[in-house]
Design a protein around this motif. Structure first.
Motif, PDB file in Angstrom:
ATOM      1  N   PRO A 211     108.906   6.516  12.127  1.00 40.91           N
ATOM      2  CA  PRO A 211     109.072   5.530  13.213  1.00 40.91           C
ATOM      3  C   PRO A 211     107.761   5.319  13.946  1.00 40.91           C
ATOM      4  O   PRO A 211     106.917   6.209  14.032  1.00 40.91           O
ATOM      5  CB  PRO A 211     110.139   6.171  14.100  1.00 40.91           C
ATOM      6  CG  PRO A 211     110.072   7.639  13.785  1.00 40.91           C
ATOM      7  CD  PRO A 211     109.716   7.723  12.338  1.00 40.91           C
ATOM      8  N   SER A 212     107.554   4.126  14.492  1.00 41.63           N
ATOM      9  CA  SER A 212     106.323   3.804  15.207  1.00 41.63           C
ATOM     10  C   SER A 212     106.196   4.647  16.453  1.00 41.63           C
ATOM     11  O   SER A 212     107.174   4.979  17.118  1.00 41.63           O
ATOM     12  CB  SER A 212     106.291   2.317  15.570  1.00 41.63           C
ATOM     13  OG  SER A 212     106.345   1.523  14.409  1.00 41.63           O
ATOM     14  N   HIS A 213     104.960   5.002  16.787  1.00 40.01           N
ATOM     15  CA  HIS A 213     104.651   5.822  17.944  1.00 40.01           C
ATOM     16  C   HIS A 213     104.374   4.901  19.116  1.00 40.01           C
ATOM     17  O   HIS A 213     103.442   4.104  19.090  1.00 40.01           O
ATOM     18  CB  HIS A 213     103.435   6.698  17.652  1.00 40.01           C
ATOM     19  CG  HIS A 213     103.153   7.703  18.723  1.00 40.01           C
ATOM     20  ND1 HIS A 213     104.144   8.263  19.486  1.00 40.01           N
ATOM     21  CD2 HIS A 213     101.986   8.242  19.153  1.00 40.01           C
ATOM     22  CE1 HIS A 213     103.597   9.128  20.342  1.00 40.01           C
ATOM     23  NE2 HIS A 213     102.293   9.109  20.160  1.00 40.01           N
ATOM     24  N   GLU A 214     105.160   5.014  20.207  1.00 40.10           N
ATOM     25  CA  GLU A 214     105.077   4.058  21.291  1.00 40.10           C
ATOM     26  C   GLU A 214     104.445   4.615  22.559  1.00 40.10           C
ATOM     27  O   GLU A 214     104.422   3.955  23.587  1.00 40.10           O
ATOM     28  CB  GLU A 214     106.482   3.533  21.621  1.00 40.10           C
ATOM     29  CG  GLU A 214     107.199   2.915  20.433  1.00 40.10           C
ATOM     30  CD  GLU A 214     108.605   2.483  20.775  1.00 40.10           C
ATOM     31  OE1 GLU A 214     108.979   2.635  21.962  1.00 40.10           O
ATOM     32  OE2 GLU A 214     109.316   2.001  19.892  1.00 40.10           O
ATOM     33  N   SER A 215     103.908   5.801  22.526  1.00 42.49           N
ATOM     34  CA  SER A 215     103.409   6.425  23.746  1.00 42.49           C
ATOM     35  C   SER A 215     102.052   5.913  24.165  1.00 42.49           C
ATOM     36  O   SER A 215     101.673   6.042  25.317  1.00 42.49           O
ATOM     37  CB  SER A 215     103.350   7.941  23.562  1.00 42.49           C
ATOM     38  OG  SER A 215     102.460   8.258  22.507  1.00 42.49           O
ATOM     39  N   THR A 216     101.288   5.339  23.264  1.00 39.77           N
ATOM     40  CA  THR A 216      99.926   4.942  23.578  1.00 39.77           C
ATOM     41  C   THR A 216      99.697   3.443  23.496  1.00 39.77           C
ATOM     42  O   THR A 216      98.558   3.001  23.555  1.00 39.77           O
ATOM     43  CB  THR A 216      98.953   5.634  22.623  1.00 39.77           C
ATOM     44  OG1 THR A 216      99.278   5.269  21.292  1.00 39.77           O
ATOM     45  CG2 THR A 216      99.005   7.145  22.783  1.00 39.77           C
ATOM     46  N   MET A 217     100.764   2.658  23.369  1.00 40.28           N
ATOM     47  CA  MET A 217     100.594   1.210  23.229  1.00 40.28           C
ATOM     48  C   MET A 217     101.878   0.517  23.673  1.00 40.28           C
ATOM     49  O   MET A 217     102.921   1.152  23.870  1.00 40.28           O
ATOM     50  CB  MET A 217     100.275   0.840  21.783  1.00 40.28           C
ATOM     51  CG  MET A 217     101.327   1.249  20.784  1.00 40.28           C
ATOM     52  SD  MET A 217     100.744   1.146  19.091  1.00 40.28           S
ATOM     53  CE  MET A 217      99.672   2.603  19.101  1.00 40.28           C
TER      54      MET A 217
END
Length: 344
Positions: free
Chosen positions: A217-223
């Motif tokens: 799954p895509s990592h959403e913490s930095t963008m």
């Protein structure tokens, strides 16, 4: 005399310096003596200590040791002695094939012939192509002044083994023979002679590599969430199996990610809170280990840095390169082709 059956003035000897086993074999062809020796780095000699005996047996327990000595552990299987392997063994893909070639002038001092313009060539025939090999050193005086009786011309060739299967080293030698006058003051009647010798060996795989790329799954913490939903992440897993006859130690693992991806190693070189680096694994014959990489799409890439998709809908991720050393320090390297994700 029939010139087609007349012995050559020069003979060729080769020494195969391949990091594996050792063998010597000889052939006598057309009255010429060809000797090929394949050399290798030595290994530590093994010993089988005698079991402890009761008082009725008077055999010294050190009688079966390869190197009896007071400072050496009698119960240990390895000794400080170095020994050469007894069989030819195998050449492995990823290693460097090295061979010394020697052309010897077999004429005696009283011969009425003179050898000049000596030229040596070499080529490697692989399952897919034939390549000329560079001879080291490239320049020599033998091509101009020739070889006096008993003199030798030595060259070194190297070739990185990248394919499995049968390999043939072809060595060609050409020279000119001049007849020396009885007074020894001049030479005349030169003729050009040549011959070729082939040496065959098998290249076998040292490592078996099986890979699998799984979607994450895509990592959403930095963008931003909208941008994160478009960025891809993969977990690349690889199973490495040692197919060689001896131990190997993995040295370095690198994944050259193809733009717009970047890779992070999840192996022994991954920094942790407790320690910065662990010891690379050593694999026994037929032993298997697992490695992994995290592959992420870089945020903010230019429009020109787009993912490459194959015709069957797979995303090209990059190339995995593995470096290792054998038990006696011989280096090896293996690179995969472009690894891809699952079909979209």
């Amino acid at each position: 005399m029939d010139t087609s059956k007349e012995p050559h003035s020069l003979s060729v000897k080769g020494k195969f310096i391949i990091p594996c086993q050792h063998d010597t074999y000889k052939a006598l062809i057309s009255k010429q003596f060809y000797e090929v020796r394949r050399l290798s780095r030595p290994s530590l000699a093994q010993q089988s200590p005698l079991a402890k005996q009761d008082g009725s047996v008077t055999i010294d327990s050190r009688a079966a040791l390869a190197l009896p000595h007071a400072s050496i552990d009698d119960g240990f299987a390895l000794t400080p002695l170095l020994t050469l392997p007894p069989t030819f063994g195998s050449a492995y893909v990823g290693e460097t094939f090295s061979c010394t070639l020697c052309a010897n002038n077999e004429l005696t001092d009283s011969a009425d012939r003179k050898v000049i313009s000596v030229k040596m060539t070499a080529e490697m025939q692989t399952p897919s192509q034939t390549l000329p090999l560079e001879l080291v050193p490239a320049s020599d005086e033998a091509a101009k002044s020739g070889l006096v009786p008993g003199e030798s011309l030595q060259k070194i060739v190297r070739y990185d083994l990248r394919e499995e299967g049968s390999h043939v080293l072809g060595v060609g030698l050409s020279y000119s023979e001049n007849v020396i006058s009885k007074s020894g003051s001049s030479a005349s009647g030169g003729r050009v002679r040549s011959f070729k010798k082939l040496y065959q060996f098998q290249a076998q795989p040292c490592l078996s590599v099986r890979t699998k790329a799984s979607d994450l799954p895509s990592h959403e913490s930095t963008m931003l969430q909208a941008q994160a939903s478009r960025l891809s992440r993969y977990a690349l897993e690889a199973q490495l199996e040692n197919l060689a006859d001896g131990f190997i130690t993995l040295q370095d693992l690198t994944f050259d990610a193809k733009s717009p991806f970047r890779s992070t190693s999840l192996n022994w070189d991954l920094p942790t809170l407790e320690r910065k680096q662990t010891t690379p694994p050593t694999l026994a014959p037929r032993e298997v280990t697992q490695i992994a990489f995290l592959i992420e799409e870089n945020p903010g890439e230019d429009e020109g840095s787009r993912k490459e998709i194959t015709k069957d809908g797979r995303t090209i991720l990059g190339v995995l390169t593995i470096q290792w050393r054998s038990a006696m320090g011989d280096p090896g390297v293996l690179s995969t082709g472009y690894l891809t994700s699952k079909r979209l």
